[in-house]
Design a protein around this motif. Structure first.
Motif, mmCIF file in Angstrom:
data_model
loop_
_atom_site.group_PDB
_atom_site.id
_atom_site.type_symbol
_atom_site.label_atom_id
_atom_site.label_comp_id
_atom_site.label_asym_id
_atom_site.label_seq_id
_atom_site.Cartn_x
_atom_site.Cartn_y
_atom_site.Cartn_z
ATOM 1 N N LYS A 23 37.436 47.898 42.902
ATOM 2 C CA LYS A 23 36.229 48.353 42.200
ATOM 3 C C LYS A 23 35.098 47.331 42.319
ATOM 4 O O LYS A 23 33.946 47.699 42.557
ATOM 5 C CB LYS A 23 36.539 48.627 40.721
ATOM 6 C CG LYS A 23 35.334 49.105 39.936
ATOM 7 C CD LYS A 23 35.658 49.221 38.462
ATOM 8 C CE LYS A 23 34.484 49.660 37.630
ATOM 9 N NZ LYS A 23 33.230 48.997 37.877
ATOM 10 N N ILE A 24 35.412 46.062 42.167
ATOM 11 C CA ILE A 24 34.387 45.016 42.269
ATOM 12 C C ILE A 24 33.790 45.006 43.674
ATOM 13 O O ILE A 24 32.574 44.889 43.844
ATOM 14 C CB ILE A 24 34.966 43.626 41.901
ATOM 15 C CG1 ILE A 24 35.471 43.613 40.454
ATOM 16 C CG2 ILE A 24 33.941 42.527 42.138
ATOM 17 C CD1 ILE A 24 34.457 44.021 39.402
ATOM 18 N N ILE A 25 34.631 45.150 44.691
ATOM 19 C CA ILE A 25 34.140 45.191 46.073
ATOM 20 C C ILE A 25 33.185 46.369 46.253
ATOM 21 O O ILE A 25 32.101 46.222 46.821
ATOM 22 C CB ILE A 25 35.320 45.259 47.064
ATOM 23 C CG1 ILE A 25 36.070 43.926 47.065
ATOM 24 C CG2 ILE A 25 34.826 45.606 48.473
ATOM 25 C CD1 ILE A 25 37.375 43.934 47.838
ATOM 26 N N GLY A 64 37.914 35.751 44.027
ATOM 27 C CA GLY A 64 36.759 35.424 43.193
ATOM 28 C C GLY A 64 35.718 34.635 43.957
ATOM 29 O O GLY A 64 34.512 34.905 43.858
ATOM 30 N N LEU A 65 36.167 33.667 44.742
ATOM 31 C CA LEU A 65 35.223 32.872 45.538
ATOM 32 C C LEU A 65 34.564 33.720 46.615
ATOM 33 O O LEU A 65 33.353 33.628 46.833
ATOM 34 C CB LEU A 65 35.942 31.672 46.166
ATOM 35 C CG LEU A 65 36.425 30.607 45.175
ATOM 36 C CD1 LEU A 65 37.237 29.540 45.907
ATOM 37 C CD2 LEU A 65 35.272 29.983 44.422
ATOM 38 N N TYR A 69 32.663 36.358 42.125
ATOM 39 C CA TYR A 69 32.936 37.110 40.893
ATOM 40 C C TYR A 69 33.954 36.342 40.059
ATOM 41 O O TYR A 69 34.976 35.887 40.582
ATOM 42 C CB TYR A 69 33.476 38.499 41.241
ATOM 43 C CG TYR A 69 33.593 39.393 40.038
ATOM 44 C CD1 TYR A 69 32.497 40.110 39.572
ATOM 45 C CD2 TYR A 69 34.790 39.503 39.357
ATOM 46 C CE1 TYR A 69 32.592 40.913 38.456
ATOM 47 C CE2 TYR A 69 34.901 40.304 38.236
ATOM 48 C CZ TYR A 69 33.805 41.004 37.798
ATOM 49 O OH TYR A 69 33.912 41.794 36.676
ATOM 50 N N ASP A 70 33.692 36.220 38.778
ATOM 51 C CA ASP A 70 34.552 35.450 37.884
ATOM 52 C C ASP A 70 35.622 36.342 37.245
ATOM 53 O O ASP A 70 35.456 36.812 36.125
ATOM 54 C CB ASP A 70 33.693 34.776 36.812
ATOM 55 C CG ASP A 70 34.483 33.831 35.930
ATOM 56 O OD1 ASP A 70 35.701 33.697 36.125
ATOM 57 O OD2 ASP A 70 33.873 33.238 35.034
#
Length: 120
Positions: A23-25, A64-65, A69-70
């Motif tokens: 989802k973040i991607i 994350g890196l 995104y944290d």
């Protein structure tokens, strides 16, 4: 109740990490190929992560890196509200300091309003 069953019961609010990463991607409008290239892995390896309900810490760290995104701080949102956070954590200390500053400023505003005769 066995320990495994109890853990599964308590993990009901735990996010499916693979789906979360996917989802973040998508939210960042990145392609899987771009992310895989940044991580120096194959797109197939990345796609396999999406199927996993949990990922090793190193993989989540690298994701994350690569995504900037944290994930780690956001995981706090999945803890039960009564969960005590690590008091030695820099982010927890900073949050407490900011909260105290906010309370102090609110009191100061009340004092100024009272001095000026401004009603609440």
């Amino acid at each position: 109740m066995s320990i495994k069953k109890k853990q599964k019961k308590n993990m009901s609010s735990f996010p499916h990490i693979g789906e979360w990463v996917k989802k973040i991607i998508a939210d960042k409008k990145l392609t899987q190929a771009e992310v895989a290239r940044k991580m120096q892995i194959t797109p197939t390896s990345l796609a396999n992560y999406f199927k996993q309900p949990s990922l090793q810490f190193r993989i989540l760290w690298d994701l994350g890196l690569a995504l900037e995104y944290d994930f780690l701080t956001e995981l706090i949102n999945y803890y039960p509200p009564s969960f005590a956070l690590n008091e030695n954590s820099e982010i927890v200390r900073e949050l407490k300091e900011k909260t105290q500053l906010l309370l102090d400023l609110q009191k100061e505003m009340e004092i100024y309003k009272a001095a000026l005769g401004v009603k609440k």
